[in-house]
Enzyme design. Structure first.
Site, PDB file in Angstrom:
ATOM      1  N   ARG A 167      -0.027  -4.802  -3.394  1.00  0.00           N
ATOM      2  CA  ARG A 167       0.835  -5.568  -4.292  1.00  0.00           C
ATOM      3  C   ARG A 167       1.618  -4.670  -5.241  1.00  0.00           C
ATOM      4  O   ARG A 167       2.584  -5.112  -5.855  1.00  0.00           O
ATOM      5  CB  ARG A 167       0.020  -6.599  -5.081  1.00  0.00           C
ATOM      6  CG  ARG A 167      -0.940  -6.014  -6.086  1.00  0.00           C
ATOM      7  CD  ARG A 167      -1.866  -7.074  -6.659  1.00  0.00           C
ATOM      8  NE  ARG A 167      -1.137  -8.159  -7.286  1.00  0.00           N
ATOM      9  CZ  ARG A 167      -0.640  -8.131  -8.511  1.00  0.00           C
ATOM     10  NH1 ARG A 167      -0.793  -7.035  -9.239  1.00  0.00           N
ATOM     11  NH2 ARG A 167       0.004  -9.145  -9.016  1.00  0.00           N
ATOM     12  N   ASP A 182       0.637  -7.118 -15.550  1.00  0.00           N
ATOM     13  CA  ASP A 182      -0.694  -7.610 -15.216  1.00  0.00           C
ATOM     14  C   ASP A 182      -1.731  -7.148 -16.227  1.00  0.00           C
ATOM     15  O   ASP A 182      -1.581  -6.110 -16.870  1.00  0.00           O
ATOM     16  CB  ASP A 182      -1.122  -7.092 -13.837  1.00  0.00           C
ATOM     17  CG  ASP A 182      -0.477  -7.874 -12.715  1.00  0.00           C
ATOM     18  OD1 ASP A 182      -0.065  -9.012 -12.946  1.00  0.00           O
ATOM     19  OD2 ASP A 182      -0.386  -7.333 -11.603  1.00  0.00           O
TER      20      ASP A 182
END
Length: 262
Positions: A167, A182
């Site tokens: 990712r 994140d």
């Protein structure tokens, strides 16, 4: 990037490799994901890859020869003469060979970001009682653990690590800023998110997020990240890269929390 997983259960990997972000990244050619059954390299008529431990004891131990042979097979596939559909990797590139085991270094987002820069990763997934020590000493470059607990095999931990790495590859996510903000990427837990409707069952979205004032929203989000980290993972604050303003905000939040406790 090319990622190979040495496993006794390749079917566990293939389902994950073809789904969601991993599947899309593979379809786009961002990453080559391969599951290799190291039982195919057992070298004996019974296809056994484990044996009883020298010195006695319970359980079975994975033998070194099938693991070494499987890794050597993968390396032979990745040279300039790689067949169509395979990732051709320069012979000068040395892959990171990662052993998934409870004794390994605890996996973090920082390690994910480091591994995401590599061109070739090979994961070894064990079963039974453990690995022949010569695999650790003479083959692997890294040992990783996803936590202080024991699973029946290394496949689920390896897939967890692979998901977190893929990712981070450019083009893997629809929004390239998602990975940057994140939790853990900034050293803090992520701020809370809201979407439509603005009011749901009497619970309203914070007015700040509806204001349209982007600079103030960023200030609010940073404060929320600091507050959430202070409440849930204060240990992260010891190593987080904090500005002078962050420290002032933290001091205010700590004083406020102390007053609320009284």
């Amino acid at each position: 990037m090319r990622i190979d997983v040495l496993t006794l259960f390749p079917e566990m990997c293939e389902g994950v490799f073809g789904t969601s972000i991993l599947g899309k990244a593979r379809d786009k050619g961002i990453v080559s994901l391969n599951a290799v059954n190291f039982r195919d390299f057992s070298g004996n008529k019974h296809n056994s890859v484990d044996d009883t431990p020298y010195g006695g004891g319970g359980g079975m131990v994975l033998k070194p020869d099938p693991i070494f042979a499987a890794v050597e097979h993968v390396l032979a596939e990745t040279g300039p003469e790689a067949s169509p559909g395979e990732a051709a990797i320069s012979p000068l590139v040395k892959p990171r060979i990662i052993l998934m085991c409870p004794q390994g270094q605890t996996y973090t987002q920082q390690i994910a970001e480091e591994l995401a820069q590599e061109q070739h990763l090979i994961f070894i997934c064990g079963h039974y009682e453990g690995y022949d020590e010569r695999i650790r000493e003479h083959l692997v470059t890294d040992e990783l653990s996803i936590g202080d607990y024991v699973l029946t095999g290394g496949e689920l931990p390896a897939l967890t690590v692979i998901d977190s790495i893929v990712r981070l590859q450019p083009g893997a996510l629809g929004n390239e800023t998602s990975a940057v903000t994140d939790s853990f990427s900034t050293g803090l837990l992520e701020y809370p998110h809201y979407t439509r409707p603005a009011e749901f069952r009497g619970w309203k979205v914070p007015d700040m997020l509806l204001s349209g004032h982007h600079a103030n929203i960023e200030v609010w989000r940073r404060e929320q990240a600091l507050q959430r980290t202070l409440e849930r993972r204060p240990d992260l604050l010891e190593t987080a890269d904090l500005t002078a303003k962050d420290k002032q905000t933290l001091k205010r939040l700590q004083e406020q929390a102390s007053l609320n406790e009284k």
